[in-house]
Every structure is written in C-alpha cells, then in structure tokens.
Design an enzyme around this catalytic site. Structure first.
Site, PDB file in Angstrom:
ATOM      1  N   ASP A  66     -13.724  19.411  19.173  1.00 19.58           N
ATOM      2  CA  ASP A  66     -13.581  20.843  18.957  1.00 19.58           C
ATOM      3  C   ASP A  66     -12.096  21.180  18.904  1.00 19.58           C
ATOM      4  O   ASP A  66     -11.252  20.336  19.195  1.00 19.58           O
ATOM      5  CB  ASP A  66     -14.333  21.668  20.017  1.00 19.58           C
ATOM      6  CG  ASP A  66     -13.956  21.302  21.442  1.00 19.58           C
ATOM      7  OD1 ASP A  66     -13.230  20.314  21.642  1.00 19.58           O
ATOM      8  OD2 ASP A  66     -14.398  21.995  22.373  1.00 19.58           O
ATOM      9  N   TYR A  68      -8.208  22.483  19.433  1.00 20.43           N
ATOM     10  CA  TYR A  68      -7.307  22.629  20.582  1.00 20.43           C
ATOM     11  C   TYR A  68      -7.529  24.007  21.203  1.00 20.43           C
ATOM     12  O   TYR A  68      -7.706  24.998  20.490  1.00 20.43           O
ATOM     13  CB  TYR A  68      -5.845  22.514  20.144  1.00 20.43           C
ATOM     14  CG  TYR A  68      -5.455  21.167  19.598  1.00 20.43           C
ATOM     15  CD1 TYR A  68      -5.609  19.998  20.337  1.00 20.43           C
ATOM     16  CD2 TYR A  68      -4.871  21.058  18.327  1.00 20.43           C
ATOM     17  CE1 TYR A  68      -5.221  18.766  19.839  1.00 20.43           C
ATOM     18  CE2 TYR A  68      -4.472  19.829  17.824  1.00 20.43           C
ATOM     19  CZ  TYR A  68      -4.652  18.678  18.583  1.00 20.43           C
ATOM     20  OH  TYR A  68      -4.264  17.466  18.083  1.00 20.43           O
ATOM     21  N   PHE A  79      -7.140  17.772  14.790  1.00 18.31           N
ATOM     22  CA  PHE A  79      -5.959  17.075  15.292  1.00 18.31           C
ATOM     23  C   PHE A  79      -4.640  17.730  14.888  1.00 18.31           C
ATOM     24  O   PHE A  79      -3.604  17.442  15.489  1.00 18.31           O
ATOM     25  CB  PHE A  79      -5.944  15.597  14.868  1.00 18.31           C
ATOM     26  CG  PHE A  79      -7.027  14.775  15.512  1.00 18.31           C
ATOM     27  CD1 PHE A  79      -6.950  14.418  16.856  1.00 18.31           C
ATOM     28  CD2 PHE A  79      -8.124  14.366  14.782  1.00 18.31           C
ATOM     29  CE1 PHE A  79      -7.948  13.662  17.451  1.00 18.31           C
ATOM     30  CE2 PHE A  79      -9.136  13.619  15.365  1.00 18.31           C
ATOM     31  CZ  PHE A  79      -9.045  13.267  16.699  1.00 18.31           C
ATOM     32  N   HIS A 188     -11.126   6.799  20.989  1.00 20.57           N
ATOM     33  CA  HIS A 188     -10.436   8.061  20.717  1.00 20.57           C
ATOM     34  C   HIS A 188      -8.941   7.887  20.987  1.00 20.57           C
ATOM     35  O   HIS A 188      -8.546   7.136  21.892  1.00 20.57           O
ATOM     36  CB  HIS A 188     -11.015   9.161  21.615  1.00 20.57           C
ATOM     37  CG  HIS A 188     -10.626  10.539  21.205  1.00 20.57           C
ATOM     38  ND1 HIS A 188      -9.441  11.124  21.608  1.00 20.57           N
ATOM     39  CD2 HIS A 188     -11.251  11.449  20.423  1.00 20.57           C
ATOM     40  CE1 HIS A 188      -9.367  12.340  21.091  1.00 20.57           C
ATOM     41  NE2 HIS A 188     -10.447  12.558  20.367  1.00 20.57           N
TER      42      HIS A 188
END
Length: 237
Positions: A66, A68, A79, A188
């Site tokens: 989701d 920031y 990102f 990740h």
C-alpha cells in the site's frame, strides 16, 4: 456519481470495475475517509500508475503493498516518492540492488516516473492509506480492483515481466498463468528482509534480458538526478 476516467486504454480494459458493487462500496468508504481523515495519496493521484503507463505499453510490473503513509511521500506510483522527498529505506535498497546488478549510480531522488513512462507499471495492491497507519485500507475492496488489473495483464499476448517482491506481492502470483510472461520472485526490499534474497536477485538485468529476447527495448533503469531545491519548491506549490 462521478465516473472515473483514466484517460487512456485502461478505460476500455477495466472501466467496468468502477460500476461493480465492491467498487461502489469502496468509493463511499473513500469519500468519508477523505472528508474526515488525512489520506494518502491525494485523491487526484490515486490512479497515477494506470494513467502514466497505458495497458498497451506495459512491459514490466512491480507490485507494491500500500502507499507510503508519511507526509508528501505517496503520489500513486508504488515505491516512488515525490521530488525533494528523501527516499525511504525500501527504495534505497532497490537502488542499491540496481547498482550491484547494472552498475547504475544511486540517484539523489526517488521519483520513479521515468520508469513508468517506459512501460514499468508501479502498482500497489491497495491504492490508499490513512496517514501514519500502514495497511489501514486493506480489505476494503482495492484488492478486488488490482486483481482485475493483474488478470487483464496476464491475458496480454505481449510478454510482460512481473517482479514480485515479498509475500504480499507473491500472493498475486497465482493469477499469472500465461506462459508467455516471466515471473520473478524475491524477498521484499525492506531492511527487514532485503538480505534474505532481494540483494543479489538481479531482477533488473534479468528483466531486460527477457525483454530483448522477445524483441522489446530494455528498460533504462537510471533515475536522473534533479535539483532538489527546485523540486522541493515545485512539489509544495
């Protein structure tokens, strides 16, 4: 009721989703959330990923979780952060792997729009979030919407590279049944997991090799440096 218009071929591909019951419920929830709380990204930026990267142009998909949840960070691309905003740790690790993989210098900003314009769809699986509350909009309907997006991408004849980083993104891997596509999985890039398989995955060079083998231009993964003083003024205007 306002109709969502993405302004490119995505309208014909997934426009029907905006009339589905789940989305109408999601929309009512979001109207109240934006009215009563601080929500990221700005409501006009929710669909930036789809608006910037048309369906026909998608060559690579990078799935995030989701947005920031800090001030001035999220702007609708997974990102990515706005010009003048420091790169969060996960993004810094992405740049470090790029440097190790392709020798690309670390940029002075985390604005990933150059990737999106080349056909890299930077898609979060949930497109909104409450300020300071990670995962606060999960389970409200966004997952159904982004599943529809991924299913449409899976159906494409043109080969696509899917980069699935972490368990959350990899949970969407079951949707990718088209053998024409390349699915790459790794840990990740978060500092909590990057050393457990993200660093050294070489996904960027492997993606470009696949694209070239299938007759497409490779992605130029460089992010140009920007004048951060000017970017800060522009982003706050």
């Amino acid at each position: 009721m306002a109709v969502v218009r993405l302004g490119n071929d995505w309208d014909g591909v997934i426009g029907d989703q905006f009339r589905q019951d789940y989305y109408l419920k999601l929309r009512q929830f979001l109207l109240e959330e934006y009215r009563t709380r601080i929500i990221y990204p700005d409501k006009w930026d929710i669909f930036t990923a789809l608006r910037t990267t048309p369906y026909a142009n998608v060559r690579v998909v990078i799935l995030g979780q989701d947005p920031y949840h800090g001030p001035n960070q999220a702007h609708g691309l997974a990102f990515s952060v706005k010009p003048g905003v420091p790169s969060p740790p996960s993004l810094l690790n992405i740049f470090k792997e790029l440097n190790r993989d392709l020798g690309i210098p670390l940029p002075n900003n985390g604005y990933l729009i150059p990737w999106a314009k080349q056909g890299v769809l930077l898609l979060n699986t949930v497109l909104t979030v409450r300020a300071g509350q990670a995962a606060s909009h999960r389970g409200r309907g966004w997952e159904d919407f982004t599943t529809a997006v991924i299913e449409k991408l899976n159906a494409k004849d043109d080969p696509i590279v899917f980069l699935l980083w972490g368990r959350h993104a990899q949970s969407k891997g079951a949707l990718l049944s088209n053998k024409k596509h390349l699915v790459l999985k790794a840990a990740h890039p978060s500092p909590l997991s990057a050393n457990r398989g993200f660093f050294g995955c070489r996904h960027f060079s492997r993606a470009n090799k696949f694209l070239e083998e299938n007759g497409f231009a490779p992605i130029d993964w460089r992010i140009p440096d920007i004048n951060c003083n000017r970017a800060g003024k522009d982003s706050s205007a």
